[in-house]
Design a protein around this motif. Structure first.
Motif, PDB file in Angstrom:
ATOM      1  N   ARG A  70       0.843  -1.213   0.000  1.00 51.48           N
ATOM      2  CA  ARG A  70       0.000   0.000   0.000  1.00 51.48           C
ATOM      3  C   ARG A  70       0.865   1.244   0.000  1.00 51.48           C
ATOM      4  NH1 ARG A  70      -2.584   3.241  -1.673  1.00 51.48           N
ATOM      5  NH2 ARG A  70      -4.457   4.266  -0.845  1.00 51.48           N
ATOM      6  N   ALA A  71       1.983   1.216   0.713  1.00 49.75           N
ATOM      7  CA  ALA A  71       2.882   2.370   0.750  1.00 49.75           C
ATOM      8  C   ALA A  71       3.437   2.671  -0.637  1.00 49.75           C
ATOM      9  CB  ALA A  71       4.021   2.113   1.734  1.00 49.75           C
ATOM     10  N   VAL A  72       3.820   1.636  -1.367  1.00 53.17           N
ATOM     11  CA  VAL A  72       4.334   1.824  -2.729  1.00 53.17           C
ATOM     12  C   VAL A  72       3.258   2.447  -3.607  1.00 53.17           C
ATOM     13  CG1 VAL A  72       5.180   0.650  -4.798  1.00 53.17           C
ATOM     14  CG2 VAL A  72       5.996  -0.062  -2.545  1.00 53.17           C
ATOM     15  N   ASP A  73       2.058   1.882  -3.573  1.00 50.80           N
ATOM     16  CA  ASP A  73       0.960   2.395  -4.396  1.00 50.80           C
ATOM     17  C   ASP A  73       0.649   3.851  -4.059  1.00 50.80           C
ATOM     18  OD1 ASP A  73       0.761  -0.057  -5.623  1.00 50.80           O
ATOM     19  OD2 ASP A  73      -0.939  -0.739  -4.412  1.00 50.80           O
ATOM     20  N   ALA A  74       0.577   4.153  -2.765  1.00 52.37           N
ATOM     21  CA  ALA A  74       0.237   5.516  -2.340  1.00 52.37           C
ATOM     22  C   ALA A  74       1.304   6.507  -2.777  1.00 52.37           C
ATOM     23  CB  ALA A  74       0.060   5.557  -0.821  1.00 52.37           C
ATOM     24  N   ALA A  75       2.572   6.123  -2.634  1.00 53.05           N
ATOM     25  CA  ALA A  75       3.666   7.023  -3.015  1.00 53.05           C
ATOM     26  C   ALA A  75       3.701   7.248  -4.523  1.00 53.05           C
ATOM     27  CB  ALA A  75       4.992   6.456  -2.532  1.00 53.05           C
ATOM     28  N   LEU A  76       3.466   6.194  -5.297  1.00 56.88           N
ATOM     29  CA  LEU A  76       3.453   6.347  -6.753  1.00 56.88           C
ATOM     30  C   LEU A  76       2.307   7.241  -7.207  1.00 56.88           C
ATOM     31  CD1 LEU A  76       4.345   2.717  -7.936  1.00 56.88           C
ATOM     32  CD2 LEU A  76       5.757   4.782  -8.137  1.00 56.88           C
ATOM     33  N   GLU A  77       1.154   7.077  -6.568  1.00 57.52           N
ATOM     34  CA  GLU A  77       0.023   7.939  -6.900  1.00 57.52           C
ATOM     35  C   GLU A  77       0.341   9.399  -6.570  1.00 57.52           C
ATOM     36  OE1 GLU A  77      -3.231   6.315  -4.733  1.00 57.52           O
ATOM     37  OE2 GLU A  77      -3.250   4.432  -5.860  1.00 57.52           O
ATOM     38  N   PHE A  78       0.954   9.626  -5.414  1.00 56.29           N
ATOM     39  CA  PHE A  78       1.314  10.989  -5.003  1.00 56.29           C
ATOM     40  C   PHE A  78       2.327  11.582  -5.969  1.00 56.29           C
ATOM     41  CE2 PHE A  78       3.701  14.165  -2.648  1.00 56.29           C
ATOM     42  CZ  PHE A  78       2.715  14.855  -1.956  1.00 56.29           C
ATOM     43  N   ALA A  79       3.265  10.745  -6.447  1.00 61.83           N
ATOM     44  CA  ALA A  79       4.311  11.225  -7.365  1.00 61.83           C
ATOM     45  C   ALA A  79       3.795  11.423  -8.782  1.00 61.83           C
ATOM     46  CB  ALA A  79       5.474  10.232  -7.376  1.00 61.83           C
ATOM     47  N   GLY A  80       2.584  10.911  -9.055  1.00 67.03           N
ATOM     48  CA  GLY A  80       2.024  11.063 -10.386  1.00 67.03           C
ATOM     49  C   GLY A  80       2.469  10.008 -11.375  1.00 67.03           C
ATOM     50  N   HIS A  81       2.975   8.883 -10.868  1.00 68.22           N
ATOM     51  CA  HIS A  81       3.449   7.792 -11.727  1.00 68.22           C
ATOM     52  C   HIS A  81       2.884   6.465 -11.225  1.00 68.22           C
ATOM     53  CE1 HIS A  81       6.415  10.335 -13.835  1.00 68.22           C
ATOM     54  NE2 HIS A  81       6.566  10.923 -12.660  1.00 68.22           N
ATOM     55  N   PRO A  82       1.554   6.303 -11.236  1.00 63.06           N
ATOM     56  CA  PRO A  82       0.941   5.117 -10.620  1.00 63.06           C
ATOM     57  C   PRO A  82       1.319   3.795 -11.269  1.00 63.06           C
ATOM     58  CG  PRO A  82      -0.662   6.340 -11.920  1.00 63.06           C
ATOM     59  CD  PRO A  82       0.553   7.199 -11.827  1.00 63.06           C
ATOM     60  N   ASN A  83       1.796   3.814 -12.505  1.00 60.26           N
ATOM     61  CA  ASN A  83       2.103   2.566 -13.204  1.00 60.26           C
ATOM     62  C   ASN A  83       3.596   2.278 -13.297  1.00 60.26           C
ATOM     63  OD1 ASN A  83      -0.676   2.049 -13.815  1.00 60.26           O
ATOM     64  ND2 ASN A  83      -0.545   3.629 -15.410  1.00 60.26           N
ATOM     65  N   ALA A  84       4.414   3.038 -12.589  1.00 63.11           N
ATOM     66  CA  ALA A  84       5.862   2.806 -12.637  1.00 63.11           C
ATOM     67  C   ALA A  84       6.208   1.443 -12.052  1.00 63.11           C
ATOM     68  CB  ALA A  84       6.587   3.906 -11.873  1.00 63.11           C
ATOM     69  N   ARG A  85       7.245   0.843 -12.602  1.00 62.23           N
ATOM     70  CA  ARG A  85       7.721  -0.460 -12.133  1.00 62.23           C
ATOM     71  C   ARG A  85       8.998  -0.261 -11.333  1.00 62.23           C
ATOM     72  NH1 ARG A  85       6.940  -4.541 -17.322  1.00 62.23           N
ATOM     73  NH2 ARG A  85       4.674  -4.227 -17.566  1.00 62.23           N
ATOM     74  N   LEU A  86       9.036  -0.880 -10.166  1.00 61.12           N
ATOM     75  CA  LEU A  86      10.132  -0.645  -9.225  1.00 61.12           C
ATOM     76  C   LEU A  86      10.685  -1.947  -8.671  1.00 61.12           C
ATOM     77  CD1 LEU A  86       8.412   2.117  -7.045  1.00 61.12           C
ATOM     78  CD2 LEU A  86       9.967   2.500  -8.967  1.00 61.12           C
ATOM     79  N   ARG A  87      11.958  -1.894  -8.345  1.00 60.46           N
ATOM     80  CA  ARG A  87      12.553  -2.929  -7.507  1.00 60.46           C
ATOM     81  C   ARG A  87      12.734  -2.296  -6.125  1.00 60.46           C
ATOM     82  NH1 ARG A  87      16.566  -3.876 -10.365  1.00 60.46           N
ATOM     83  NH2 ARG A  87      15.763  -5.703 -11.478  1.00 60.46           N
TER      84      ARG A  87
END
Length: 313
Positions: A70-87
């Protein structure tokens, strides 16, 4: 996007666990030498998590990592990149499920790492809100104390979402001891909620007494009243035990600490496992108490000098 790093720390609750959920005050102290570090980097593969010995696709992470997801999803949404792929990788210098704030620390570190990777600035209020989103997955109805304390630079007074720094003037030491038993804040918070609904005439006075003890403890830490603070620790542990959030191991460890010369001792955090804290007058006392706790079954101990913190005016 580039690699990003985020960091938070462990915390202990000096006073106010559980009663803080009902609007009473709490005092918490960050443990700055016990860090939670998160690192993220871009990938062309599906997002992957490496945490607590588990490595795999983020969307297949076990339930215990739900708050990190959930933290990853929330941070990506806040950053404006909800579909970014991360390690995503986390590294903790303290054990999980011990009442030291590991879920909030992990969520907070991951959020900071993701925002760092996108060069996105966030206000403290934004970081708190994002961490709380993840904490609701971990604990259901978190007070916000862990989200605040694991990112603080100094001891804090927390009540009803409002935080102020606390100047600790104690010439004393705090020993933190790991019982070796996993605790579950969600479980114990739920237990007290059920008891509060079932027997409010019993539960409410105990929560109110914990609130009163915490309010008076603020004066003790500011005035340097080690004896008064120690007695309040003992009283708080008794009340927490009466509320059903202690257990035989925690009672045994607090008794061992007192027998070794601790001015006071209590559980810290959710209870039914996790850690206990003990107050010592001198560094030598703290070392003796830590050794006694180890002999009594503690799987790890740490010693802190709360007066070493500097609080900005």
């Amino acid at each position: 996007m580039h690699a990003g790093v985020g960091q938070t720390v462990a915390k202990i609750i000096l006073f106010g666990e559980h009663s803080v959920v009902y609007g009473y005050p709490a005092i918490a102290m960050p443990l700055r030498n016990l860090r939670m570090i998160a690192r993220v980097e871009p990938t062309t593969r599906p997002s992957e998590l490496s945490s607590l010995g588990w490595v795999g696709p983020l969307d297949e992470a076990p339930a215990r990592f739900a708050s990190i997801v959930r933290a990853v999803d929330a941070a990506l949404e806040f950053a404006g990149h909800p579909n970014a792929r991360l390690r995503i990788e986390t590294h903790a210098e303290f054990p999980p499920e011990r009442g030291l704030g590991s879920s909030a620390a992990a969520a907070g570190a991951v959020i900071r790492a993701v925002l760092s990777a996108f060069d996105v600035d966030a206000e403290p209020e934004d970081l708190f809100d994002l961490t709380q989103m993840a904490e609701r997955i971990a604990h259901g109805h978190p007070s916000g104390l862990d989200a605040t304390a694991t990112s603080s630079q100094s001891p804090i007074h927390f009540q009803a979402g409002a935080t102020t720094a606390v100047q600790i003037n104690l010439s004393a030491w705090i020993v933190v001891a790991d019982s070796g038993i996993h605790g579950s804040t969600r479980e114990t918070v739920g237990h007290i909620r059920e008891e509060h609904e079932r027997c409010p005439e019993v539960t409410r006075p105990r929560l109110a007494e914990l609130g009163r003890i915490t309010a008076e403890a603020v004066d003790d830490v500011r005035a340097g009243d080690v004896s008064g603070l120690g007695q309040k620790m003992n009283d708080a542990h008794r009340l927490l035990a009466e509320l059903g959030v202690s257990n035989a191991r925690l009672d045994q460890l607090t008794a061992a600490a007192r027998s070794a010369g601790a001015v006071g001792a209590k559980l810290t955090g959710g209870g039914r496992g996790g850690c206990v804290i003990a107050l010592a007058r001198t560094s030598a006392d703290a070392k003796r108490i830590a050794a006694a706790l180890g002999m009594a079954g503690a799987t790890g101990t740490w010693v802190y000098a709360p007066h070493a913190y500097e609080v900005a005016a």
